[in-house]
Motif scaffolding. Structure first.
Motif, PDB file in Angstrom:
ATOM      1  N   ASN A   5      -8.826 -13.278 -26.512  1.00 24.39           N
ATOM      2  CA  ASN A   5      -9.308 -14.296 -25.582  1.00 24.39           C
ATOM      3  C   ASN A   5      -8.180 -14.763 -24.671  1.00 24.39           C
ATOM      4  N   CYS A   6      -8.585 -15.148 -23.482  1.00 24.48           N
ATOM      5  CA  CYS A   6      -7.620 -15.612 -22.495  1.00 24.48           C
ATOM      6  C   CYS A   6      -6.871 -16.843 -23.014  1.00 24.48           C
ATOM      7  N   PHE A   7      -5.576 -16.838 -22.814  1.00 23.98           N
ATOM      8  CA  PHE A   7      -4.705 -17.899 -23.284  1.00 23.98           C
ATOM      9  C   PHE A   7      -5.001 -19.218 -22.579  1.00 23.98           C
ATOM     10  N   GLU A   8      -5.551 -19.133 -21.384  1.00 24.75           N
ATOM     11  CA  GLU A   8      -5.800 -20.352 -20.623  1.00 24.75           C
ATOM     12  C   GLU A   8      -7.241 -20.835 -20.693  1.00 24.75           C
ATOM     13  N   CYS A   9      -8.190 -19.980 -20.335  1.00 25.66           N
ATOM     14  CA  CYS A   9      -9.591 -20.443 -20.268  1.00 25.66           C
ATOM     15  C   CYS A   9     -10.385 -20.053 -21.500  1.00 25.66           C
ATOM     16  N   ASN A  10      -9.775 -19.269 -22.380  1.00 26.15           N
ATOM     17  CA  ASN A  10     -10.392 -18.886 -23.649  1.00 26.15           C
ATOM     18  C   ASN A  10     -11.574 -17.942 -23.493  1.00 26.15           C
ATOM     19  N   TYR A  26      -3.975 -13.158 -20.403  1.00 30.05           N
ATOM     20  CA  TYR A  26      -4.875 -13.877 -19.514  1.00 30.05           C
ATOM     21  C   TYR A  26      -5.973 -12.972 -18.988  1.00 30.05           C
ATOM     22  N   CYS A  27      -7.124 -13.558 -18.692  1.00 30.09           N
ATOM     23  CA  CYS A  27      -8.180 -12.823 -18.021  1.00 30.09           C
ATOM     24  C   CYS A  27      -7.783 -12.641 -16.558  1.00 30.09           C
ATOM     25  N   ILE A  28      -8.575 -11.886 -15.824  1.00 32.41           N
ATOM     26  CA  ILE A  28      -8.209 -11.596 -14.438  1.00 32.41           C
ATOM     27  C   ILE A  28      -8.131 -12.865 -13.606  1.00 32.41           C
ATOM     28  N   ASN A  29      -9.065 -13.796 -13.838  1.00 32.61           N
ATOM     29  CA  ASN A  29      -9.083 -15.036 -13.065  1.00 32.61           C
ATOM     30  C   ASN A  29      -7.813 -15.853 -13.248  1.00 32.61           C
ATOM     31  N   CYS A  30      -7.313 -15.905 -14.468  1.00 36.87           N
ATOM     32  CA  CYS A  30      -6.146 -16.729 -14.751  1.00 36.87           C
ATOM     33  C   CYS A  30      -4.843 -15.988 -14.495  1.00 36.87           C
ATOM     34  N   ALA A  31      -4.881 -14.676 -14.522  1.00 36.82           N
ATOM     35  CA  ALA A  31      -3.652 -13.894 -14.368  1.00 36.82           C
ATOM     36  C   ALA A  31      -2.954 -14.203 -13.046  1.00 36.82           C
TER      37      ALA A  31
HETATM   38 ZN   LIG Z   1      -8.734 -16.935 -18.228  1.00 38.25          ZN
END
Ligand SMILES: [Zn+2]
Length: 72
Positions: A5-10, A26-31
């Motif tokens: 899971n993404c470290f920021e938005c989960n 991170y997911c693409i959005n948060c990367a």
């Molecule tokens: Zn994310």
């Protein structure tokens, strides 16, 4: 299969992305928010010699641009 899971938005990070970047947190959005911008500029210290300076991150790039403007 391991779920990451993404470290920021989960949100779950897609398997395709993990395959391409196994170490990503991170997911693409948060990367985008966590990827540092890198910039290189040729700075001329003397009349003959130049040096390529690499700057990472917004603050350093600002500094490099200032340096660059002054050196010209
Ligand atoms: Zn994310």
């Amino acid at each position: 299969m391991v779920e990451v899971n993404c470290f920021e938005c989960n949100n779950e990070i897609p398997a395709v992305r993990l395959e391409a970047m196994p170490n990503t947190e991170y997911c693409i959005n948060c990367a985008d928010k966590h990827t540092e911008i890198v910039m290189g500029r040729m700075i001329y210290n003397h009349k003959t010699a130049g040096e390529v300076i690499i700057a990472r991150g917004k603050e350093n790039i600002r500094r490099l641009n200032r340096e660059y403007a002054r050196a010209r």
